[in-house]
Design an enzyme around this catalytic site. Structure first.
Site, PDB file in Angstrom:
ATOM      1  N   HIS A   1      -3.248   6.971   2.535  1.00 42.96           N
ATOM      2  CA  HIS A   1      -3.705   5.656   2.080  1.00 42.96           C
ATOM      3  C   HIS A   1      -5.059   5.377   2.730  1.00 42.96           C
ATOM      4  CE1 HIS A   1      -4.128   1.490   1.370  1.00 42.96           C
ATOM      5  NE2 HIS A   1      -3.716   1.091   2.565  1.00 42.96           N
TER       6      HIS A   1
ATOM      7  N   ASN B   1     -10.367  -0.191   0.443  1.00 44.17           N
ATOM      8  CA  ASN B   1      -8.909  -0.077   0.476  1.00 44.17           C
ATOM      9  C   ASN B   1      -8.374  -0.714  -0.814  1.00 44.17           C
ATOM     10  OD1 ASN B   1      -6.182  -0.663   0.871  1.00 44.17           O
ATOM     11  ND2 ASN B   1      -6.422  -1.176   3.039  1.00 44.17           N
TER      12      ASN B   1
ATOM     13  N   CYS C   1       0.823  -1.223   0.000  1.00 41.05           N
ATOM     14  CA  CYS C   1       0.000   0.000   0.000  1.00 41.05           C
ATOM     15  C   CYS C   1       0.854   1.268   0.000  1.00 41.05           C
ATOM     16  CB  CYS C   1      -0.930   0.001   1.203  1.00 41.05           C
ATOM     17  SG  CYS C   1      -1.867  -1.526   1.357  1.00 41.05           S
TER      18      CYS C   1
HETATM   19  O1  UT7 Z   1      -3.849  -1.383   3.789  1.00 44.07           O
HETATM   20  C1  UT7 Z   1      -2.793  -1.784   4.582  1.00 44.07           C
HETATM   21  C2  UT7 Z   1      -2.945  -1.389   5.973  1.00 44.07           C
HETATM   22  N1  UT7 Z   1      -4.143  -1.952   6.528  1.00 44.07           N
HETATM   23  C3  UT7 Z   1      -4.700  -1.398   7.571  1.00 44.07           C
HETATM   24  O2  UT7 Z   1      -4.252  -0.387   8.012  1.00 44.07           O
HETATM   25  C4  UT7 Z   1      -5.882  -2.082   8.207  1.00 44.07           C
HETATM   26  C5  UT7 Z   1      -5.771  -1.955   9.717  1.00 44.07           C
HETATM   27  N2  UT7 Z   1      -6.764  -2.679  10.473  1.00 44.07           N
HETATM   28  C6  UT7 Z   1      -8.095  -2.371  10.445  1.00 44.07           C
HETATM   29  O3  UT7 Z   1      -8.524  -1.551   9.670  1.00 44.07           O
HETATM   30  C7  UT7 Z   1      -8.994  -3.026  11.468  1.00 44.07           C
HETATM   31  O4  UT7 Z   1      -8.207  -3.797  12.329  1.00 44.07           O
HETATM   32  C8  UT7 Z   1     -10.113  -3.906  10.862  1.00 44.07           C
HETATM   33  C9  UT7 Z   1     -11.147  -3.016  10.202  1.00 44.07           C
HETATM   34  C10 UT7 Z   1      -9.524  -4.884   9.862  1.00 44.07           C
HETATM   35  C11 UT7 Z   1     -10.829  -4.686  11.978  1.00 44.07           C
HETATM   36  O5  UT7 Z   1     -11.367  -3.789  12.940  1.00 44.07           O
HETATM   37  P1  UT7 Z   1     -11.027  -3.967  14.492  1.00 44.07           P
HETATM   38  O6  UT7 Z   1     -11.790  -2.951  15.211  1.00 44.07           O
HETATM   39  O7  UT7 Z   1      -9.540  -3.965  14.672  1.00 44.07           O
HETATM   40  O8  UT7 Z   1     -11.618  -5.397  14.795  1.00 44.07           O
HETATM   41  P2  UT7 Z   1     -11.005  -6.519  15.750  1.00 44.07           P
HETATM   42  O9  UT7 Z   1     -10.246  -7.490  14.947  1.00 44.07           O
HETATM   43  O10 UT7 Z   1     -10.345  -5.886  16.927  1.00 44.07           O
HETATM   44  O11 UT7 Z   1     -12.326  -7.208  16.285  1.00 44.07           O
HETATM   45  C12 UT7 Z   1     -13.231  -6.500  17.182  1.00 44.07           C
HETATM   46  C13 UT7 Z   1     -14.496  -7.322  17.328  1.00 44.07           C
HETATM   47  C14 UT7 Z   1     -14.229  -8.784  17.726  1.00 44.07           C
HETATM   48  O12 UT7 Z   1     -15.319  -9.196  18.511  1.00 44.07           O
HETATM   49  P3  UT7 Z   1     -15.223  -9.251  20.125  1.00 44.07           P
HETATM   50  O13 UT7 Z   1     -14.087 -10.188  20.432  1.00 44.07           O
HETATM   51  O14 UT7 Z   1     -14.947  -7.833  20.542  1.00 44.07           O
HETATM   52  O15 UT7 Z   1     -16.567  -9.753  20.545  1.00 44.07           O
HETATM   53  C15 UT7 Z   1     -14.267  -9.530  16.422  1.00 44.07           C
HETATM   54  O16 UT7 Z   1     -14.640 -10.876  16.570  1.00 44.07           O
HETATM   55  O17 UT7 Z   1     -15.167  -7.388  16.077  1.00 44.07           O
HETATM   56  C16 UT7 Z   1     -15.321  -8.754  15.669  1.00 44.07           C
HETATM   57  N3  UT7 Z   1     -15.136  -8.803  14.235  1.00 44.07           N
HETATM   58  C17 UT7 Z   1     -16.141  -8.658  13.367  1.00 44.07           C
HETATM   59  N4  UT7 Z   1     -17.452  -8.469  13.548  1.00 44.07           N
HETATM   60  C18 UT7 Z   1     -18.220  -8.351  12.457  1.00 44.07           C
HETATM   61  C19 UT7 Z   1     -13.980  -8.948  13.539  1.00 44.07           C
HETATM   62  N5  UT7 Z   1     -14.215  -8.910  12.221  1.00 44.07           N
HETATM   63  C20 UT7 Z   1     -15.561  -8.743  12.100  1.00 44.07           C
HETATM   64  C21 UT7 Z   1     -16.396  -8.601  10.994  1.00 44.07           C
HETATM   65  N6  UT7 Z   1     -17.715  -8.404  11.221  1.00 44.07           N
HETATM   66  N7  UT7 Z   1     -15.953  -8.663   9.725  1.00 44.07           N
END
Ligand code: UT7
Length: 339
Positions: A264, A295, A128
């Protein structure tokens, strides 16, 4: 003693004193995919995807629409806006992580399609951050005298390399391409690039197998992208925001001097955090087209740049801070004068 002492002198390289982005173009495939459609394959919801990532829709390339096809479409727009033809181009740099051939490069095919042969052609593997790496390299090539006009392209067909059943990535990514023509300038119009890498976090965002593992392992899985989302998120917010600040300092300007901030498009919450940390005044236009395009990795900065200009949100001649960051982990940022 062996060999002869050099008596002949090499001709010094003589480039332009400075370089600038002359034009920008972009291309988005026709199909638009909603969050509801993504949720047919993962346990998620439109509300969760919007609030946690900012993505509302993303574009998806047709099965027969390639990274090179999308790059070509974006380049033709950029060339026309620069008033140039393919034959005016000396080098083509294609930033991509989704060109599906180990070799040859997407750049070589693109160069031929554009009528730019025998321009130098090379793909950049900086995920990216690839587009911002390319802008830096093009600037140095023009100033060093190895090229006069360089096409820098970001083109991605992420739909080929994202597992639609992976809850951690399926909703985030989109397809598309963006391109700029970089050429000579009498005045500084591309600031110093602040760039770097942290290979100790190589695994945070990567293909889930190598091609060799895919070939040899019994239960091999397609080498789709996998991401430790929270790790990358924290790195982007805490380690990459200071990089953006350093790029402003290196260019000798303050946040209030900017017309636009074009980061980005990784996650709208990362963009919000960067805006806050940079203390950007509200007058600075901030690219937020992750909502419509998702993205698009190496393509996201030039696509967002084109949109900000097309919608008249920042003026030609204004200053924009560009920053890319991603798998590697790698990053690059620079201030540019808008075409
Ligand atoms: O392009 C290159 C660089 N990339 C980036 O910079 C991306 C960076 N990361 C992100 O944008 C975020 O980490 C994501 C958008 C990918 C994920 O968001 P998050 O807030 O970090 O989610 P998480 O993995 O911390 O999960 C939080 C909660 C969890 O549930 P509990 O344990 O709190 O109950 C996950 O199980 O959200 C749940 N979860 C989802 N729920 C619905 C994880 N993925 C999903 C989903 N739909 N797709």
């Amino acid at each position: 003693m062996s060999g002869r002492a050099a008596t002949a002198r090499l001709t010094p390289s003589t480039g332009s004193p400075h370089a600038r982005i002359l034009s920008v173009g972009s291309h988005l495939p026709e199909q638009v995919v909603t969050n509801e459609e993504i949720c047919q394959f993962i346990d998620s919801s439109d509300e969760w995807i919007r609030s946690r990532s900012g993505v509302v829709t993303r574009h998806r390339a047709a099965p027969d629409e390639s990274v090179v096809d999308m790059a070509e479409a974006a380049c033709l727009v950029a060339l026309e806006r620069a008033g140039l033809q393919g034959s005016d181009i000396d080098a083509v740099l294609v930033a991509t992580l989704t060109h599906p051939y180990q070799t040859p490069s997407a750049a070589a095919k693109l160069t031929d399609r554009l009528g730019a042969t025998p321009a130098a052609a090379v793909d950049l593997s900086a995920a990216c951050a690839g587009f911002c790496y390319g802008v830096s390299m093009a600037c140095d090539m023009i100033r060093g005298g190895s090229a006069r006009h360089v096409l820098v392209v970001g083109s991605e067909k992420l739909s080929d390399f994202v597992d639609p059943t992976d809850r951690g990535t399926a909703f985030l990514f989109g397809d598309g391409a963006g391109a700029v023509v970089v050429g000579p300038s009498d005045t500084p119009a591309i600031g110093p690039t602040v760039w770097g890498s942290d290979g100790s976090q190589w695994d945070a965002l990567s293909s889930r197998s190598s091609w060799v593992e895919y070939r040899d392992q019994e239960r091999a899985v397609w080498p789709a992208l996998q991401m430790a989302g929270q790790t990358v998120f924290r790195w982007a917010v805490w380690d990459i925001s200071p990089v953006a600040r350093k790029a402003l300092d290196a260019a000798g300007i303050a946040p209030a001097d900017l017309a636009a901030f074009v980061p980005h498009q990784a996650n709208s919450r990362i963009i919000d955090a960067m805006v806050k940390q940079l203390k950007l005044p509200p007058e600075v236009a901030v690219a937020r087209d992750i909502s419509d395009h998702g993205n698009t990795s190496a393509a996201s900065v030039p696509i967002a740049l084109d949109r900000i200009l097309s919608e008249g949100l920042a003026p030609s001649g204004g200053l924009a801070l560009l920053i890319g960051f991603g798998a590697g982990l790698v990053y690059a940022a620079q201030v540019v004068e808008l075409p």
